[in-house]
Design a protein around this motif. Structure first.
Motif, PDB file in Angstrom:
ATOM      1  N   ILE A 144      31.457  52.288  31.602  1.00  0.00           N
ATOM      2  CA  ILE A 144      30.371  51.795  31.742  1.00  0.00           C
ATOM      3  C   ILE A 144      30.028  50.458  31.752  1.00  0.00           C
ATOM      4  O   ILE A 144      31.088  49.979  30.982  1.00  0.00           O
ATOM      5  N   ASN A 145      28.919  50.420  31.883  1.00  0.00           N
ATOM      6  CA  ASN A 145      28.211  48.570  31.852  1.00  0.00           C
ATOM      7  C   ASN A 145      28.008  48.012  30.438  1.00  0.00           C
ATOM      8  O   ASN A 145      27.857  48.915  29.424  1.00  0.00           O
ATOM      9  N   ALA A 146      27.171  46.746  30.164  1.00  0.00           N
ATOM     10  CA  ALA A 146      27.179  46.083  29.452  1.00  0.00           C
ATOM     11  C   ALA A 146      25.321  46.501  29.452  1.00  0.00           C
ATOM     12  O   ALA A 146      24.963  47.223  28.029  1.00  0.00           O
ATOM     13  N   ASP A 147      24.781  46.704  30.604  1.00  0.00           N
ATOM     14  CA  ASP A 147      23.142  47.731  29.945  1.00  0.00           C
ATOM     15  C   ASP A 147      23.663  48.858  29.742  1.00  0.00           C
ATOM     16  O   ASP A 147      22.845  48.821  28.815  1.00  0.00           O
TER      17      ASP A 147
ATOM     18  N   LEU B  26      41.671  47.581  25.532  1.00  0.00           N
ATOM     19  CA  LEU B  26      41.714  47.205  26.838  1.00  0.00           C
ATOM     20  C   LEU B  26      41.315  45.871  27.084  1.00  0.00           C
ATOM     21  O   LEU B  26      39.609  45.489  26.538  1.00  0.00           O
ATOM     22  N   LEU B  27      41.076  44.933  28.482  1.00  0.00           N
ATOM     23  CA  LEU B  27      40.774  44.171  28.407  1.00  0.00           C
ATOM     24  C   LEU B  27      39.026  43.848  29.060  1.00  0.00           C
ATOM     25  O   LEU B  27      38.312  42.917  28.553  1.00  0.00           O
ATOM     26  N   CYS B  28      38.788  44.823  29.251  1.00  0.00           N
ATOM     27  CA  CYS B  28      37.313  45.312  29.583  1.00  0.00           C
ATOM     28  C   CYS B  28      36.465  45.344  28.159  1.00  0.00           C
ATOM     29  O   CYS B  28      35.328  44.852  28.227  1.00  0.00           O
ATOM     30  N   GLN B  29      36.833  46.389  27.530  1.00  0.00           N
ATOM     31  CA  GLN B  29      35.979  46.281  25.756  1.00  0.00           C
ATOM     32  C   GLN B  29      35.994  44.737  25.689  1.00  0.00           C
ATOM     33  O   GLN B  29      35.048  44.817  25.181  1.00  0.00           O
TER      34      GLN B  29
ATOM     35  N   ARG C 201      34.643  42.690  37.493  1.00  0.00           N
ATOM     36  CA  ARG C 201      35.818  41.846  37.710  1.00  0.00           C
ATOM     37  C   ARG C 201      36.628  43.775  37.215  1.00  0.00           C
ATOM     38  O   ARG C 201      37.967  43.049  37.854  1.00  0.00           O
ATOM     39  N   HIS C 202      36.216  44.284  36.470  1.00  0.00           N
ATOM     40  CA  HIS C 202      36.745  45.638  36.470  1.00  0.00           C
ATOM     41  C   HIS C 202      36.498  46.757  36.974  1.00  0.00           C
ATOM     42  O   HIS C 202      34.740  46.277  36.580  1.00  0.00           O
ATOM     43  N   PRO C 203      36.912  47.233  37.550  1.00  0.00           N
ATOM     44  CA  PRO C 203      36.194  48.504  38.724  1.00  0.00           C
ATOM     45  C   PRO C 203      36.109  49.878  37.195  1.00  0.00           C
ATOM     46  O   PRO C 203      36.064  49.936  36.308  1.00  0.00           O
ATOM     47  N   ALA C 204      34.233  50.150  38.499  1.00  0.00           N
ATOM     48  CA  ALA C 204      33.826  51.516  37.477  1.00  0.00           C
ATOM     49  C   ALA C 204      34.551  52.755  38.222  1.00  0.00           C
ATOM     50  O   ALA C 204      34.175  53.134  39.403  1.00  0.00           O
TER      51      ALA C 204
ATOM     52  N   HIS D  92      35.837  52.610  28.180  1.00  0.00           N
ATOM     53  CA  HIS D  92      36.455  52.247  29.193  1.00  0.00           C
ATOM     54  C   HIS D  92      34.532  51.206  29.841  1.00  0.00           C
ATOM     55  O   HIS D  92      33.783  52.162  29.741  1.00  0.00           O
ATOM     56  N   PHE D  93      34.942  50.037  30.310  1.00  0.00           N
ATOM     57  CA  PHE D  93      33.901  49.241  31.276  1.00  0.00           C
ATOM     58  C   PHE D  93      33.535  48.486  32.273  1.00  0.00           C
ATOM     59  O   PHE D  93      34.949  48.519  33.012  1.00  0.00           O
ATOM     60  N   TRP D  94      32.722  48.223  33.052  1.00  0.00           N
ATOM     61  CA  TRP D  94      32.512  47.749  34.131  1.00  0.00           C
ATOM     62  C   TRP D  94      32.224  46.776  33.879  1.00  0.00           C
ATOM     63  O   TRP D  94      31.002  46.988  33.694  1.00  0.00           O
ATOM     64  N   ASP D  95      32.460  46.237  34.785  1.00  0.00           N
ATOM     65  CA  ASP D  95      31.293  45.051  35.651  1.00  0.00           C
ATOM     66  C   ASP D  95      32.254  44.146  36.697  1.00  0.00           C
ATOM     67  O   ASP D  95      32.808  45.209  37.193  1.00  0.00           O
TER      68      ASP D  95
END
Length: 312
Positions: free
Chosen positions: A27-30, A72-75, A19-22, A14-17
């Motif tokens: 983790i996020n892109a950074d 997953l779309l967040c990926q 649009r996608h909850p944490a 899972h990833f967040w930004d």
């Protein structure tokens, strides 16, 4: 044998930004970029190079590959652009049922606990209360009398005791239908509409085609992603992987050569089926190494690497 002494995959979910909850473990892109720099991009092979070297038994101890489970779309929206910036390709392990009109509720439930409760422990408290009100309360109480969280899923040290108890109840006590019955009651209480979440949670076929076109490797992850796939009969497992294979072949025009075992659940029937389907390599979900089997390559969960970074 240390983590650094064997070639292995790094496993992401899972990833967040914005649009996608944490949610828990996301983790996020950074974070991803920092992790790739920490691992050393020179150590990370392209998916194609890893597959070739694994088949020819030419992987070296320092070699890594990147793997993404569950389509997953967040990926696609958060992680794939980072990989492109680094010039890297990865394995993407896809379960196919969600692409063919079936709702995989496990991701809906994760979304529920991410957006409807202040913390994951608040979710666990509500789950326990719903279980206590259900017709499965006595069964669950008896099954957990001697439950020792320290011994369950010990190979995943980042799980809390509450995580382990929840997974034990889900996978070993309740099973599929009773678990969904309880969770659906929480989804309804939160006012969420599961079907409306489909296009936020998962990729679509167009995303898979784009990944394939850019040199990533799509692999099998079963059709439904049952958490106890290895307890199914030979015929049931074969139907799972045949349907999964059919979907990916229709998209890419070539047979999948790699796979990952959902929740590490498999047996010798699974291996025989994969060999019959022409799959070349398979991955586990932890760092246990089984040198005799090319279908049990180790993977390290990204959460362990994040913990290393946070301790620095």
């Amino acid at each position: 044998m240390s983590v650094a002494s064997v070639p292995h995959g790094v496993m992401f979910h899972h990833f967040w930004d914005q649009r996608h909850p944490a949610g828990q473990g996301a983790i996020n892109a950074d974070d991803l970029a920092r992790m790739l720099r920490h691992l050393g991009p020179d150590r990370i092979l392209s998916a194609e190079a890893w597959l070739e070297r694994a088949v020819e038994e030419r992987l070296e101890p320092h070699h890594l590959c990147l793997t993404f489970d569950d389509a997953l779309l967040c990926q696609y929206e958060v992680a794939a652009p980072v990989l492109a910036d680094f010039g890297l390709t990865a394995f993407w392990f896809i379960y196919s049922s969600v692409f063919e009109g079936h709702l995989r509720k496990m991701e809906v439930y994760r979304y529920l606990r991410t957006v409807a409760y202040p913390t994951v422990d608040d979710f666990y408290d509500n789950f326990e209360r719903a279980l206590a009100r259900s017709r499965y309360a006595d069964m669950a109480a008896k099954a957990t009398v001697d439950f020792d969280p320290g011994r369950y899923l010990a190979e995943f040290p980042f799980y809390t005791d509450a995580d382990r108890r929840f997974r034990f109840l889900r996978d070993r006590v309740l099973g599929h239908d009773p678990f969904e019955e309880i969770m659906d009651s929480l989804v309804e209480r939160a006012g969420l509409q599961a079907e409306e979440l489909r296009h936020l949670l998962w990729m679509e076929d167009s995303h898979l085609r784009a990944l394939d076109a850019h040199g990533h490797i799509l692999g099998l992850h079963s059709y439904t992603h049952f958490t106890t796939l290895g307890e199914m009969s030979y015929d049931q497992q074969k139907r799972e992987y045949l349907a999964n294979r059919r979907h990916l072949m229709a998209l890419t025009g070539h047979a999948p050569l790699a796979m990952a075992h959902p929740c590490n659940s498999y047996n010798q029937d699974t291996v025989a089926i994969l060999e019959e389907l022409g799959v070349k390599i398979g991955f586990r979900s932890n760092m246990e190494r089984r040198p005799s089997s090319r279908f049990e390559l180790p993977r390290q969960d990204h959460a362990l690497i994040m913990a290393e970074l946070e301790d620095r």
